[in-house]
Design a protein around this motif. Structure first.
Motif, short mmCIF file in Angstrom:
data_model
loop_
_atom_site.label_atom_id
_atom_site.label_comp_id
_atom_site.label_asym_id
_atom_site.label_seq_id
_atom_site.Cartn_x
_atom_site.Cartn_y
_atom_site.Cartn_z
N GLU A 45 0.84 -1.21 0.00
CA GLU A 45 0.00 0.00 0.00
C GLU A 45 0.87 1.26 0.00
O GLU A 45 0.54 2.24 -0.68
N TYR A 54 -3.19 2.78 5.95
CA TYR A 54 -2.83 1.63 5.11
C TYR A 54 -3.75 0.43 5.35
O TYR A 54 -4.19 -0.23 4.40
N ALA A 111 -5.94 -1.70 2.48
CA ALA A 111 -5.34 -2.99 2.10
C ALA A 111 -6.36 -3.96 1.50
O ALA A 111 -6.05 -4.61 0.49
N VAL A 152 -6.95 -3.04 -2.13
CA VAL A 152 -5.79 -3.33 -2.97
C VAL A 152 -5.70 -4.83 -3.24
O VAL A 152 -5.45 -5.27 -4.36
#
Length: 481
Positions: free
Chosen positions: A422, A434, A438, A441
């Motif tokens: 990230e 982050y 996450a 992502v």
């Protein structure tokens, strides 16, 4: 070929040639010798002048990719073509960062690395030389447009969720932790004296302070604290130069290269560590075939314990920082770094003297070094390394990085660099966000068949040594064949 671009302006460009257009084309399609384009004005009924248009050259990817040398650097951002050759030396992030993207689309890298897009775009205007031809795709043909579109959509979603807004209270507490540890070390010396037991305790407190300072300067160096870049830069000087005694500009120029081209040899300085270590698959084979043996690479995993872990901070980083500051005349950094040593002499000099204080400083750097070495290397050394493959931003970052499992301790111990994926995708994002992004992502990686690696911390430590052993075996096979 010409592309007419509508402009709304105040007429200040009227009657002037545009020096940032490298060449224009006549009606017959041949470039003009003077390399200049002109804008013209049409009077309106209300008496005001309005710039109707200016000519923008159009280029194919084949033409752009020819401009990929240090003396001739073009890159593409949002379909616009820029000649950054002369600007590279003035670039705040260092000239090599631009050279690493010469001849390529740099849209996502540009977006990721800059905080205030509107301000930065002002610097781009004089560098404009044209635009991609209407029939040309927005990306090089080897890149997956759907993947890139999905990633850019994800970024817009995260922006709308305010994931790039910093919690100043979080960073204030982090800075307070650092300062409290330093004050506590001094108070312990004042109360208990400078015996060996006290010195060991003080060294431990200062080591924790220094390691956490390294993580904080990393945040600020990426402009993730304040909305204004100038405040980030000023705070970065304070933390990196004054609290850690290292050059902020040296770190930026080195670290940004790593970010835009992670694990790409030789563009990433973090993996170009020969002849002491041979990393990845390619470099060991190259050395082996050329019968290069500066040291016994079969034992490089042992050198990692004996050399890299203890000497990264006190020797390699420290000397490189001093060398760069002196050679490039970074006077402000030199002044700030001098304040680091002056502060230590004032604080600890009465207890240890000048020579003893210098020993204390470098003892702390020596103790801090394994901590920083493990945290910074565990997410990259075991991952894919290669020469330039001109991949999209998402693939470039995910293939070269891995995450470490989340826990309160892991977050603190790594400065949230356990979310390395990230961080690499969104460098200006404050680290306390982050863990929130996450899952998104990871979902995007799964959709496009990219492996999202997440492992325990101790396994990550061990993977560094296993990767070094693997590289050593490749060198041996090539060397003795």
């Amino acid at each position: 070929m010409k592309l007419e671009e509508k402009l709304e302006d105040n007429g200040s460009l009227v009657g002037t040639s545009q020096p940032y257009l490298a060449e224009t084309h006549q009606a017959n399609g041949k470039p003009r010798a003077n390399g200049k384009a002109e804008s013209y004005v049409k009077p309106e009924a209300n008496g005001k002048n309005n710039v109707l248009s200016k000519s923008l050259n159009t280029y194919t990817w084949q033409e752009i990719q020819r401009h990929n040398r240090e003396a001739d650097q073009w890159l593409v951002i949002n379909r616009k073509v820029y000649n950054v050759t002369k600007w590279a030396e003035k670039h705040p992030g260092g000239h090599r960062v631009l050279n690493h993207y010469a001849g390529e689309d740099a849209t996502d890298a540009f977006t990721a690395m800059h905080l205030d897009q509107d301000i930065v775009k002002r610097y781009l205007k004089p560098l404009l030389v044209g635009e991609l031809a209407p029939g040309e795709p927005s990306l090089e043909r080897n890149k997956d447009p759907q993947l890139v579109e999905d990633f850019q959509k994800l970024r817009r979603t995260l922006e709308s969720m305010n994931m790039f807004n910093a919690n100043l209270g979080f960073f204030f507490l982090h800075l307070a932790q650092i300062l409290v540890l330093e004050v506590l070390a001094w108070l312990i010396l004042c109360h208990f004296g400078s015996g060996w037991t006290v010195t060991i305790l003080v060294s431990f407190l200062l080591t924790v302070s220094q390691a956490q300072s390294a993580f904080l300067q990393h945040d600020i160096g990426h402009l993730s604290l304040f909305k204004k870049s100038k405040w980030n830069h000023l705070m970065h000087k304070f933390v990196m130069c004054h609290l850690k005694g290292l050059s902020a500009r040296w770190w930026n120029h080195r670290h940004f290269q790593h970010h835009v081209k992670p694990n790409i040899y030789p563009k990433d300085p973090d993996i170009d560590v020969g002849p002491l270590f041979l990393l990845g698959d390619m470099q060991p084979i190259k050395y082996g075939k050329k019968k290069i043996k500066y040291i016994d690479y079969e034992k490089q995993h042992l050198y990692f314990y004996m050399v890299a872990l203890p000497l990264l901070m006190p020797v390699y980083f420290n000397l490189q920082s001093m060398q760069v500051m002196y050679l490039r005349k970074y006077w402000w950094d030199i002044a700030w770094v001098s304040s680091f040593y002056i502060r230590h002499f004032i604080t600890f000099g009465p207890f240890y003297g000048i020579f003893g204080t210098v020993l204390l400083i470098y003892l702390v750097k020596f103790l801090e070094s394994p901590w920083i070495a493990y945290v910074t290397q565990m997410s990259h050394i075991p991952m894919k390394m290669s020469r330039e493959e001109n991949r999209d931003w998402l693939s470039t970052q995910v293939l070269a990085t891995c995450n470490i499992e989340q826990s309160f301790f892991n977050d603190w111990f790594t400065g949230h660099l356990n979310f390395q994926i990230e961080h690499h995708l969104f460098p200006t994002m404050p680290r306390h966000n982050y863990h929130k992004v996450a899952p998104l992502v990871k979902s995007l990686c799964a959709k496009h068949g990219l492996q999202y690696v997440n492992k325990p911390m101790l396994k990550a430590f061990g993977d560094i040594v296993r990767a070094l052993k693997k590289s050593a075996a490749l060198w041996m096979d090539a060397y003795y064949e």
